[in-house]
Write an enzyme that holds these catalytic residues in place. Structure first.
Site, PDB file in Angstrom:
ATOM      1  N   ALA A  13       9.662   8.458   3.113  1.00  0.00           N
ATOM      2  CA  ALA A  13      10.546   9.217   2.211  1.00  0.00           C
ATOM      3  C   ALA A  13      10.598  10.676   2.643  1.00  0.00           C
ATOM      4  O   ALA A  13       9.574  11.298   2.886  1.00  0.00           O
ATOM      5  CB  ALA A  13      10.046   9.099   0.773  1.00  0.00           C
ATOM      6  N   GLN A  14      11.806  11.179   2.738  1.00  0.00           N
ATOM      7  CA  GLN A  14      11.953  12.565   3.206  1.00  0.00           C
ATOM      8  C   GLN A  14      12.123  13.539   2.047  1.00  0.00           C
ATOM      9  O   GLN A  14      11.472  14.570   1.965  1.00  0.00           O
ATOM     10  CB  GLN A  14      13.183  12.670   4.122  1.00  0.00           C
ATOM     11  N   SER A  41       0.820  -1.220   0.000  1.00  0.00           N
ATOM     12  CA  SER A  41       0.000   0.000   0.000  1.00  0.00           C
ATOM     13  C   SER A  41       0.851   1.265   0.000  1.00  0.00           C
ATOM     14  O   SER A  41       0.452   2.292   0.529  1.00  0.00           O
ATOM     15  CB  SER A  41      -0.924  -0.002   1.218  1.00  0.00           C
ATOM     16  N   GLY A  42       2.062   1.192  -0.591  1.00  0.00           N
ATOM     17  CA  GLY A  42       2.869   2.406  -0.764  1.00  0.00           C
ATOM     18  C   GLY A  42       2.399   3.151  -2.004  1.00  0.00           C
ATOM     19  O   GLY A  42       1.326   2.868  -2.553  1.00  0.00           O
ATOM     20  N   ALA A  67       3.255   3.079  -5.108  1.00  0.00           N
ATOM     21  CA  ALA A  67       3.039   2.317  -6.339  1.00  0.00           C
ATOM     22  C   ALA A  67       1.699   1.570  -6.277  1.00  0.00           C
ATOM     23  O   ALA A  67       0.911   1.589  -7.235  1.00  0.00           O
ATOM     24  CB  ALA A  67       4.186   1.332  -6.547  1.00  0.00           C
ATOM     25  N   HIS A  80      19.506   1.152   1.940  1.00  0.00           N
ATOM     26  CA  HIS A  80      18.454   2.129   1.643  1.00  0.00           C
ATOM     27  C   HIS A  80      17.483   1.683   0.551  1.00  0.00           C
ATOM     28  O   HIS A  80      16.277   1.758   0.722  1.00  0.00           O
ATOM     29  CB  HIS A  80      19.133   3.436   1.248  1.00  0.00           C
ATOM     30  N   LEU A  87       9.838   7.706  -5.609  1.00  0.00           N
ATOM     31  CA  LEU A  87       8.400   7.994  -5.493  1.00  0.00           C
ATOM     32  C   LEU A  87       7.806   8.185  -6.888  1.00  0.00           C
ATOM     33  O   LEU A  87       6.691   7.737  -7.177  1.00  0.00           O
ATOM     34  CB  LEU A  87       8.177   9.246  -4.639  1.00  0.00           C
ATOM     35  N   TRP A 113       5.957   6.215   2.827  1.00  0.00           N
ATOM     36  CA  TRP A 113       5.568   7.129   3.904  1.00  0.00           C
ATOM     37  C   TRP A 113       6.805   7.785   4.514  1.00  0.00           C
ATOM     38  O   TRP A 113       6.797   8.953   4.887  1.00  0.00           O
ATOM     39  CB  TRP A 113       4.773   6.350   4.967  1.00  0.00           C
ATOM     40  N   ARG A 144      20.667   4.302  -8.082  1.00  0.00           N
ATOM     41  CA  ARG A 144      19.474   5.141  -8.286  1.00  0.00           C
ATOM     42  C   ARG A 144      19.771   6.623  -8.023  1.00  0.00           C
ATOM     43  O   ARG A 144      20.397   6.972  -7.022  1.00  0.00           O
ATOM     44  CB  ARG A 144      18.354   4.678  -7.352  1.00  0.00           C
ATOM     45  N   ARG A 151      25.144   9.196  -4.758  1.00  0.00           N
ATOM     46  CA  ARG A 151      25.238   8.694  -3.377  1.00  0.00           C
ATOM     47  C   ARG A 151      26.115   7.456  -3.228  1.00  0.00           C
ATOM     48  O   ARG A 151      26.668   7.236  -2.156  1.00  0.00           O
ATOM     49  CB  ARG A 151      23.848   8.467  -2.786  1.00  0.00           C
TER      50      ARG A 151
HETATM   51  C1  SIN Z   1      16.653  11.284   0.882  1.00  0.00           C
HETATM   52  O1  SIN Z   1      15.845  12.114   1.258  1.00  0.00           O
HETATM   53  O2  SIN Z   1      17.866  11.426   0.987  1.00  0.00           O
HETATM   54  C2  SIN Z   1      16.156  10.012   0.268  1.00  0.00           C
HETATM   55  C3  SIN Z   1      15.522  10.309  -1.015  1.00  0.00           C
HETATM   56  C4  SIN Z   1      15.712   9.182  -1.962  1.00  0.00           C
HETATM   57  O3  SIN Z   1      16.235   8.136  -1.581  1.00  0.00           O
HETATM   58  O4  SIN Z   1      15.361   9.353  -3.125  1.00  0.00           O
END
Ligand code: SIN
Length: 522
Positions: free
Chosen positions: A46-47, A11-12, A14, A352, A393, A44, A387, A291
């Site tokens: 995700a920042q 239920s995210g 997608a 992650h 998202l 939910w 990624r 990253r």
């Molecule tokens: C983050 O806010 O650093 C994570 C965002 C992401 O993984 O796309």
């Protein structure tokens, strides 16, 4: 017994997007999720935010950034689809229909930047963007009479004609998925949900590792379900580690968004030096490198200095601005006595995001009939070897919508599908000693963290495979002989998925992107 047009497992973003597209096209769906409500999902948590569009660049520039971060092994049509459809679905679903209240400047939306983006193009709501987006989508979906939510329900196995149809002569036909056996956590019972189409939207795999940024149900359920059903899988060795999670000797790690670095935060070592320049000399602002590179550099610096962590500093920015822009990070760090407006944050990389998963085409179709996969559980080829931030998202939104629309379009063809007869679930009664489950989870997570974490070697992978194969044998015996629980089903899924990742790592000796190998004899 339940029957639905579309069974959506997860239920995210997608899963919800797929349900919305099905409902928009008159197709019913049943969403099941292991958690008790919408908050139990990676979406939910995700920042950072969701990519929209930059002030100057267009789809071509975004595709270029995605391919650069992904080290060029991305599936280019997938990157192009995201870049071209992305702004349209963000606008039509999130801005116009769900009316998500993203942060604004006086004249427009505020766009932020993250690592490896060539410009600011990310919509956000403070540093709780996932929560805002999911709450908005959840409300839209719940308004539809065509969508049924069933929480605290865990998928046990997919129903496949080749295996479950009691009419054995039909087993020779091309296999198709017709739903799943699911476990009702409250009733403690397994029952079938029959569906013309089934969508796996179960999210990621963070829970396979000791330290991660994910929700506690991100344990590879969908991958294990898909693999057992016979799905083609891809790129499983590419597990992304986020460079900056909060480090504390005893507290649970949590994400410190890359958006802090996008807004000017710098990384320092224990001596207060901006050490990234030593490792990433090609970057003007090394904090904004992809990253995988930043995580690797932090790892090297920690090994070199023997310090337990490095530090992320945003204290040079105005205190009020930092509190308002990053309320979640501010609050949660303060709860552990770190005031981000005055001092650097101790950080360390953690697991992650899974760039690999169940292979799908541009519409979320898997290699098996009537089975779809969307979001993190899927491998569309978009991310390649690493990624790009804030694509996840958007991938869930775009591919969820695509899959829902495709299923609605195919429904005429599915009308003639007969629902096979199946044998009822055979339930066992003995209870598993919880001490076994606890220790088995610990063994799984510590093995993956220590032997298949950021850096892999042949010897570590061999050792991990030996330990986890043995562990799987024990867990499978419980599964065959004991009463089921969400924890036991999840542990079996997680161990299956971990073994699949190890197998993929063993087959690929070449470091690329977030997949890092080291040569060592022992
Ligand atoms: C983050 O806010 O650093 C994570 C965002 C992401 O993984 O796309």
């Amino acid at each position: 017994m339940t029957e639905t047009d579309t069974l959506i497992i997860g239920s995210g973003i997608a899963g919800l997007s797929a349900a919305l597209a099905c409902a928009d096209n008159g197709i019913s769906s049943t969403i099941i999720s292991c958690g008790s409500d919408a908050t139990v999902s990676n979406s939910w948590q995700a920042q950072g935010g969701i990519i929209y569009k930059g002030a100057t660049g267009g789809p071509d520039e975004l595709v270029e950034d995605i391919l650069k971060a992904g080290c060029g092994i991305n599936h280019v049509p997938a990157a192009r689809q995201l870049a071209e459809l992305g702004p349209r679905v963000v606008e039509s679903i999130l801005l116009k229909r769900a009316r998500i209240d993203f942060d604004r400047t006086p004249s427009d939306y505020h766009l932020t930047r993250e690592g490896a983006h060539s410009e600011a193009r990310i919509l956000h709501k403070g540093d709780q963007s996932g929560e805002a987006i999911l709450a908005g989508l959840d409300t839209l979906v719940r308004h539809s009479p065509l969508v049924t939510f069933t929480h605290e329900t865990t998928a046990v196995n997919l129903l496949m004609t080749s295996y479950h149809d009691t009419n054995r002569s039909r087993r020779h036909e091309r296999s198709r998925c017709f739903g799943a056996f699911v476990f009702d956590q409250k009733a403690g019972e397994v029952y079938p949900i029959f569906a013309k189409n089934t969508i796996l939207a179960t999210g990621g795999i963070g829970e396979l590792y000791l330290y991660h940024t994910n929700s506690s149900h991100a344990r590879g359920d969908g991958l294990a379900l898909g693999q057992r059903a016979g799905c083609r899988l891809a790129n499983l060795e590419y597990v992304q580690f986020h460079p900056t999670t909060f480090f504390h000797p005893t507290a649970r790690r949590f994400l410190i968004s890359e958006a802090l670095r996008g807004e000017g935060a710098i990384l320092l070592n224990q001596r207060g030096e901006r050490f990234l320049y030593r490792y990433l000399p090609g970057f003007d602002v090394p904090e904004l490198a992809p990253r995988d590179k930043v995580a690797w550099a932090i790892h090297q610096e920690i090994l070199r200095s023997e310090a337990p962590c490095v530090y992320l500093d945003i204290s040079h920015k105005p205190a009020e601005w930092a509190q308002e822009r990053f309320p979640f990070v501010y609050r949660n760090c303060l709860a552990h006595h770190v005031d981000i407006t005055r001092e650097p944050i101790p950080v360390i990389p953690s697991a992650h995001y899974h760039c690999g998963g169940i292979w799908t085409d541009l519409n979320g179709r898997t290699s098996l009939n009537n089975l779809w996969a969307v979001g993190e559980v899927a491998c569309t080829g978009l991310h390649g070897a690493n990624r790009l931030a804030s694509t996840s998202l958007l991938e869930g939104l775009v591919w969820g919508t695509q899959a829902g629309e495709m299923i609605a379009g195919a429904v005429q063809n599915d009308r003639h599908l007969i629902r096979p007869e199946i044998e009822p679930w055979h339930a066992e009664k003995s209870q598993v000693d919880p001490a076994f489950l606890k220790q088995d989870w610990f063994l799984l997570k510590s093995t993956m963290w220590n032997y298949a974490g950021l850096i892999k070697t042949n010897a570590r992978l061999e050792r991990a495979e030996g330990i986890l194969s043995e562990l799987y044998r024990g867990i499978d015996q419980f599964y065959q002989r004991a009463a089921l629980s969400d924890d036991l089903i999840g542990l079996r899924h997680a161990t299956t998925t971990a073994l699949l990742i190890l197998e993929a790592c063993k087959k690929n000796p070449r470091s690329l992107g977030c997949y890092l190998r080291e040569e060592r004899d022992l």
